[in-house]
Design a protein around this motif. Sequence first.
Motif, PDB file in Angstrom:
ATOM      1  N   ASP A   5       3.562  -0.048  -1.480  1.00  0.00           N
ATOM      2  CA  ASP A   5       2.953   1.409  -1.676  1.00  0.00           C
ATOM      3  C   ASP A   5       4.194   2.417  -2.159  1.00  0.00           C
ATOM      4  OD1 ASP A   5       0.709   0.357  -0.782  1.00  0.00           O
ATOM      5  OD2 ASP A   5       0.814   0.936   1.401  1.00  0.00           O
ATOM      6  N   HIS A   6       4.024   3.142  -3.005  1.00  0.00           N
ATOM      7  CA  HIS A   6       4.987   4.384  -3.340  1.00  0.00           C
ATOM      8  C   HIS A   6       6.190   3.626  -3.945  1.00  0.00           C
ATOM      9  CE1 HIS A   6       2.014   7.018  -1.436  1.00  0.00           C
ATOM     10  NE2 HIS A   6       2.297   6.326  -0.220  1.00  0.00           N
ATOM     11  N   ILE A   7       6.156   2.719  -4.960  1.00  0.00           N
ATOM     12  CA  ILE A   7       7.403   2.093  -5.197  1.00  0.00           C
ATOM     13  C   ILE A   7       8.490   3.067  -5.612  1.00  0.00           C
ATOM     14  CG2 ILE A   7       8.304   0.152  -6.802  1.00  0.00           C
ATOM     15  CD1 ILE A   7       5.370  -0.493  -6.874  1.00  0.00           C
ATOM     16  N   GLY A   8       9.458   2.945  -4.628  1.00  0.00           N
ATOM     17  CA  GLY A   8      10.719   3.801  -4.883  1.00  0.00           C
ATOM     18  C   GLY A   8      10.530   5.242  -4.838  1.00  0.00           C
ATOM     19  N   GLU A   9       9.456   5.562  -4.281  1.00  0.00           N
ATOM     20  CA  GLU A   9       9.059   6.975  -3.975  1.00  0.00           C
ATOM     21  C   GLU A   9       9.737   7.420  -2.679  1.00  0.00           C
ATOM     22  OE1 GLU A   9       5.291   8.198  -4.672  1.00  0.00           O
ATOM     23  OE2 GLU A   9       5.265   6.711  -6.456  1.00  0.00           O
ATOM     24  N   SER A  10      10.218   8.816  -2.639  1.00  0.00           N
ATOM     25  CA  SER A  10      10.866   9.184  -1.439  1.00  0.00           C
ATOM     26  C   SER A  10       9.705   9.558  -0.499  1.00  0.00           C
ATOM     27  CB  SER A  10      11.945  10.355  -1.751  1.00  0.00           C
ATOM     28  OG  SER A  10      10.901  11.342  -2.304  1.00  0.00           O
ATOM     29  N   VAL A  11       8.410   9.731  -0.932  1.00  0.00           N
ATOM     30  CA  VAL A  11       7.337   9.975   0.033  1.00  0.00           C
ATOM     31  C   VAL A  11       7.127   8.987   1.231  1.00  0.00           C
ATOM     32  CG1 VAL A  11       5.600   8.835  -1.383  1.00  0.00           C
ATOM     33  CG2 VAL A  11       5.013  10.851  -0.079  1.00  0.00           C
ATOM     34  N   ARG A  12       7.758   7.833   0.791  1.00  0.00           N
ATOM     35  CA  ARG A  12       7.705   6.602   1.910  1.00  0.00           C
ATOM     36  C   ARG A  12       8.361   7.162   3.446  1.00  0.00           C
ATOM     37  NH1 ARG A  12       6.678   1.499   0.870  1.00  0.00           N
ATOM     38  NH2 ARG A  12       8.072   0.526   2.264  1.00  0.00           N
ATOM     39  N   GLY A  13       9.412   8.145   3.104  1.00  0.00           N
ATOM     40  CA  GLY A  13      10.164   8.678   4.172  1.00  0.00           C
ATOM     41  C   GLY A  13       9.473   9.760   5.210  1.00  0.00           C
ATOM     42  N   ASN A  14       8.174   9.927   4.439  1.00  0.00           N
ATOM     43  CA  ASN A  14       7.262  11.192   5.336  1.00  0.00           C
ATOM     44  C   ASN A  14       6.701  10.159   6.671  1.00  0.00           C
ATOM     45  OD1 ASN A  14       8.078  12.687   3.887  1.00  0.00           O
ATOM     46  ND2 ASN A  14       6.172  13.155   2.590  1.00  0.00           N
ATOM     47  N   THR A  15       6.801   8.669   6.601  1.00  0.00           N
ATOM     48  CA  THR A  15       6.148   8.142   7.817  1.00  0.00           C
ATOM     49  C   THR A  15       7.439   7.326   8.545  1.00  0.00           C
ATOM     50  OG1 THR A  15       5.865   6.010   6.757  1.00  0.00           O
ATOM     51  CG2 THR A  15       3.929   7.564   6.647  1.00  0.00           C
ATOM     52  N   ARG A  16       7.151   7.243   9.877  1.00  0.00           N
ATOM     53  CA  ARG A  16       8.183   6.662  10.582  1.00  0.00           C
ATOM     54  C   ARG A  16       8.310   4.917  10.255  1.00  0.00           C
ATOM     55  NH1 ARG A  16       8.524   8.588  16.584  1.00  0.00           N
ATOM     56  NH2 ARG A  16      10.437   9.262  16.110  1.00  0.00           N
ATOM     57  N   PHE A  17       9.611   4.531  10.717  1.00  0.00           N
ATOM     58  CA  PHE A  17       9.659   3.098  10.706  1.00  0.00           C
ATOM     59  C   PHE A  17       8.960   2.624  11.995  1.00  0.00           C
ATOM     60  CE2 PHE A  17      13.688   4.323   8.407  1.00  0.00           C
ATOM     61  CZ  PHE A  17      13.346   3.413   7.201  1.00  0.00           C
ATOM     62  N   ARG A  18       8.495   1.358  11.911  1.00  0.00           N
ATOM     63  CA  ARG A  18       8.254   0.944  13.321  1.00  0.00           C
ATOM     64  C   ARG A  18       8.740  -0.527  13.267  1.00  0.00           C
ATOM     65  NH1 ARG A  18       3.156  -1.967  13.244  1.00  0.00           N
ATOM     66  NH2 ARG A  18       2.707  -0.904  15.202  1.00  0.00           N
ATOM     67  N   MET A  19       9.371  -0.948  14.321  1.00  0.00           N
ATOM     68  CA  MET A  19      10.199  -2.342  14.564  1.00  0.00           C
ATOM     69  C   MET A  19       9.479  -2.977  15.649  1.00  0.00           C
ATOM     70  SD  MET A  19      14.056  -1.052  14.591  1.00  0.00           S
ATOM     71  CE  MET A  19      14.264  -0.702  16.267  1.00  0.00           C
ATOM     72  N   LEU A  20       9.471  -4.317  15.326  1.00  0.00           N
ATOM     73  CA  LEU A  20       8.885  -5.132  16.434  1.00  0.00           C
ATOM     74  C   LEU A  20      10.221  -5.989  17.024  1.00  0.00           C
ATOM     75  CD1 LEU A  20       6.548  -6.958  17.647  1.00  0.00           C
ATOM     76  CD2 LEU A  20       6.988  -8.562  16.010  1.00  0.00           C
ATOM     77  N   THR A  21       9.858  -5.692  18.435  1.00  0.00           N
ATOM     78  CA  THR A  21      11.280  -6.102  19.179  1.00  0.00           C
ATOM     79  C   THR A  21      10.864  -7.179  20.265  1.00  0.00           C
ATOM     80  OG1 THR A  21      11.019  -4.259  21.044  1.00  0.00           O
ATOM     81  CG2 THR A  21      12.194  -3.811  19.139  1.00  0.00           C
ATOM     82  N   ARG A  22      11.705  -8.165  20.392  1.00  0.00           N
ATOM     83  CA  ARG A  22      11.298  -8.993  21.869  1.00  0.00           C
ATOM     84  C   ARG A  22      12.453  -9.219  22.797  1.00  0.00           C
ATOM     85  NH1 ARG A  22      10.329 -14.423  19.390  1.00  0.00           N
ATOM     86  NH2 ARG A  22       8.293 -13.858  18.772  1.00  0.00           N
TER      87      ARG A  22
END
Length: 413
Positions: free
Chosen positions: A127-144
């Motif tokens: 999605d949104h290839i190379g677009e800064s708009v990706r930065g408007n949502t948060r990262f989610r990390m799977l941890t164990r």
Amino acid sequence: MRSPDFFATAMKRIAIIGAGPIGLEAAIAAMDGGFEVEIFERGKVADAVRQWGHVKMFSPFGMNSTARGRERLERSGASLPESNELLTGAEFRERYLLSLARSLPPDVLHEDTAVLAIGRSGVLKGDHIGESVRGNTRFRMLTRNATGDERVVNADVILDCTGTYTQPNGLGDGGIPAPGEGAARDRIFYGIPDFIGRDGKRFAGRRVLVVGAGHSGATAVTGLVELGSAETHWLLRRDRALPSEEIPDDPLPERSRLAAKSNRLVQEGRVTLHRAASIESIANLNGALPVRIATPNDEYSLVIDEIIVATGFRPDLMLARELQVQTCWATEGTYPLAASLLGEAGADCLKTPAFGAEMLMHPEPNYFTLGMKSYGRAPNFLLRTGHEQIETVLDWLSEKESSTITITSRSTR
Ligand SMILES: Cc1cc2nc3c(=O)[nH]c(=O)nc-3n(C[C@H](O)[C@H](O)[C@H](O)COP(=O)(O)OP(=O)(O)OC[C@H]3O[C@@H](n4cnc5c(N)ncnc54)[C@H](O)[C@@H]3O)c2cc1C
């Protein structure tokens, strides 16, 4: 140019992956910068350094630590090594890194917690290839964690400081595993053994082949001779009469001493050099390992008991696979940085080109690879460079943070 939207999300929460020397320094620098920080470590603090703890570092303590870290510990009354002291990895960990970790507030550091994957909330890789708009949502990390509990952690910024130490390169020609490498795994050591400690018995009086040049190969070869191996062989892919590159007027005396010593062992015939050579196959015959070696003009068998692989390490690219990450096709380092490093290719890691935050950026906004992993397979990373990376990226994030506050307050007027 980034759109104003890009600055509309405040970036308060930084997740740091890996509590090695760079992750720990990044954590204290980010906290000093007013960010919320959490740091996730797959094993124990500085786990990779612990694994090579028996190796003497070639750069002195003053270069391996930051003024920020030293001042923080001195304020709490700690007594630190002298700036010019050459420590082993274990000493560096025990006398500095563990103290840094203990200085973190409770709940910042999560040991025994691996990050398995990183994505973005509601946004796929394509999605949104190379677009800064990706930065408007948060990262989610799977941890164990160690008990197997999995949970998702959110963050605005990710500093991936996972190093490369647990991902050794293959042994065979072309960098792929040699036929038989997997089957002979219990006779192959990846990294630098602890000859005077836990691995001494394994190599004493044995016929050993060390594969790979560089600092690690030289350390393994000199360690073997000092231990008393029955035969020490050293295989290099390159065609060099003297395996270790000696840098004229080397400002790092320990590096210079090691290079000269390993070359001398070859000249004295105490180490047999196999140059311009590659491993074609490994067999396992009645406990011995016949290794097929090819050179441009010859192919022959060498029978040995153990192999030490010092061919370097590569980064784990799977971790950020769902993000838009750009790595160099030759080194797998962060792309702009890698291109600049390749332009400066040379043995002396002290000659690092100057870089700004843009050198450390991926198309994925707010995801940064710092430390050893930023260099990918390139072997010449120095902690001092990692310290500069941390300050550069945090300065950039702080500037961005203040632009956000200005934009937000203007728009709410
Ligand atoms: C034998 C040896 C000697 C060296 N000597 C020097 C020297 O003298 N001077 C110098 O400047 N440099 C030296 N280096 C190079 C480099 O500085 C070190 O490798 C240094 O440890 C790199 O620091 P780092 O924090 O980037 O990575 P690492 O020290 O490798 O730390 C990465 C951390 O991330 C953790 N991790 C990995 N994956 C995950 C995951 N998925 N989730 C959570 N945690 C994870 C690991 O367990 C580890 O603790 C040496 C390297 C080696 C191998």
